[in-house]
Design a protein around this motif. Sequence first.
Motif, PDB file in Angstrom:
ATOM      1  N   PHE A  69       0.842  -1.190   0.000  1.00 44.31           N
ATOM      2  CA  PHE A  69       0.000   0.000   0.000  1.00 44.31           C
ATOM      3  C   PHE A  69       0.883   1.248   0.000  1.00 44.31           C
ATOM      4  O   PHE A  69       1.943   1.302   0.659  1.00 44.31           O
ATOM      5  N   LEU A  70       0.471   2.265  -0.720  1.00 46.73           N
ATOM      6  CA  LEU A  70       1.165   3.536  -0.745  1.00 46.73           C
ATOM      7  C   LEU A  70       0.765   4.371   0.470  1.00 46.73           C
ATOM      8  O   LEU A  70      -0.147   3.986   1.232  1.00 46.73           O
ATOM      9  N   LEU A  99      -6.860  -9.112  -1.401  1.00 45.81           N
ATOM     10  CA  LEU A  99      -8.205  -9.023  -0.833  1.00 45.81           C
ATOM     11  C   LEU A  99      -8.163  -8.260   0.471  1.00 45.81           C
ATOM     12  O   LEU A  99      -7.152  -8.272   1.196  1.00 45.81           O
ATOM     13  N   ASP A 100      -9.275  -7.569   0.789  1.00 49.48           N
ATOM     14  CA  ASP A 100      -9.399  -6.994   2.128  1.00 49.48           C
ATOM     15  C   ASP A 100      -9.947  -8.037   3.083  1.00 49.48           C
ATOM     16  O   ASP A 100     -10.136  -9.205   2.716  1.00 49.48           O
ATOM     17  N   HIS A 163      -3.622  -2.110   7.459  1.00 52.07           N
ATOM     18  CA  HIS A 163      -4.477  -2.793   6.476  1.00 52.07           C
ATOM     19  C   HIS A 163      -4.487  -4.304   6.769  1.00 52.07           C
ATOM     20  O   HIS A 163      -3.430  -4.892   7.035  1.00 52.07           O
ATOM     21  N   HIS A 164      -5.672  -4.904   6.698  1.00 48.63           N
ATOM     22  CA  HIS A 164      -5.822  -6.331   6.975  1.00 48.63           C
ATOM     23  C   HIS A 164      -6.536  -7.006   5.790  1.00 48.63           C
ATOM     24  O   HIS A 164      -7.438  -6.422   5.191  1.00 48.63           O
ATOM     25  N   GLY A 165      -6.113  -8.197   5.464  1.00 49.79           N
ATOM     26  CA  GLY A 165      -6.761  -8.934   4.366  1.00 49.79           C
ATOM     27  C   GLY A 165      -6.029 -10.223   4.039  1.00 49.79           C
ATOM     28  O   GLY A 165      -5.372 -10.812   4.911  1.00 49.79           O
ATOM     29  N   PHE A 166      -6.080 -10.593   2.758  1.00 51.16           N
ATOM     30  CA  PHE A 166      -5.502 -11.869   2.352  1.00 51.16           C
ATOM     31  C   PHE A 166      -4.837 -11.739   0.989  1.00 51.16           C
ATOM     32  O   PHE A 166      -5.287 -10.969   0.129  1.00 51.16           O
TER      33      PHE A 166
END
Length: 497
Positions: A69-70, A99-100, A163-166
């Motif tokens: 992520f920027l 993915l989030d 940020h959280h996801g997969f």
Amino acid sequence: MSNKSKTLTPKLVKKLWAAFILLVLLMGASYIGITSYFANMHHQETAQRLDAEVANHVIAEKFNDASPFLEDGSVNKPLFGDLMHDMMAVNRGIEVYLLDDVGSILYSVVLDPNDKDATKNVSLEPINSFIADKGENFILGDDPRNPGEQKIFSAAPYSIDGHHGFIYIILAGSKFQEVSSTLMGQYFAKLGLGAFLLTMLFSVLIGLLAIWFLTKNLRVITGTVRRFQEGDLTARIENPNESDISIFANSFNEMADSIVGNMDRMQSVDLLRRELIANVSHDLRTPLAVLKGYIETLQMKRDTLSEKDKQEYLQITHDNVDKLSKLINQLFEYSKLEAEQVVPVKEPFSITELSHDLIAKFKVLAEKKQIALEMERPEENNMVFADVSLVERALQNLIENAIKYTEPKGKVTLSLRKKGKNIEINITDTGSGIPVNEQPFIFDRYKQVNESAKRQGSGLGLAIVKKIMELHDTTITVLSKPKEGSSFVFNLPAYQV
């Protein structure tokens, strides 16, 4: 031998071959289909097991050097471009998705934003199961580029800069599917051809043995049937219960026995019919000759004969006409009984009253021959359930027969006794009796005890009685000793008031 009988077995064999080949083709197609399905599943499971840690490797190797992520929170697309370039250099079938935490697709190099058919979300249930099992079990996940389809995948969770996801990686993407389909098609074409040739080879061998074995008993039965058809009436299928089609074998043997039995009966009936015609011709000839003789005498000597002689001749003529009429009636009656054209109409009636009427009817004839005609226990009323006209005819024949063969000053007795659910009817005379060797045949047509008796009757009276008893599902028995008289006994069902 007819063409039909010649082609019977080949037609059956052709049908068996057609059914067998169809079964083999269906089995071959099923085998190829099942093999294809499980081979494909095995290939996918192997690929997923080998690449289960790819997602974890991406996070460990790539996201430690640079964030996905920027600073403004947007996706670091150049990073993913380099990532896809590196991974596709190793495996062009891989597709990587970011993915989030709710399964929405944040970015993917292979996903066209303008593709309206592509899905924007991925189900998290198979992802969570994959992570929980650490990739040990075979699990399919959603294919974003082909909604509704599922593919093998690798997945790993991330938590970077809030940020959280997969990371969600399709291990068998469109390129992989395209190449796999081409190779699998070629593989199964070769497999199908080889399996088909081997199957047909073994099918022919097994089919020959199976059809030969299955039709072995049928060939035996067919040969026996043809022998029977060609006139060998003794032809039977040996050991029918050991045959594979024992029901058919037993049925044929029973049918053959019935046919032979019917032929024997027809021959017997034909023989009896010829004897009947011969005997009837003889009995008709005698009164006709007497009639002709006396009528010619009356015509030739009508002017010279006295009135007394004329009356005597006319009486003799009248008696012979009665004999002819009686014989013709008996023949007609017996023919109807033998042809089963008589159906008994059963009803309750008093056998005692009927017996009284018959005793009164034959009283004059008995007294003329000086014979005592009596009835035992005349006051006891007995009811039976039978056809009154047929029973009357049977009793009339038996009483007439008893009077005929009883000497003057003899006795004829009719007795009725209740025995269980039946009424026993017994007509006893004190005549000359019947020889023991003749007793089994006295109810046969024209079977009489001696030549002198033959001049007294047609021999149909007792045969008619026997037929009437058969219509009432009962039998008549004769008890007789020479010079001691005879007894004719039969039973009728008693009627309970």
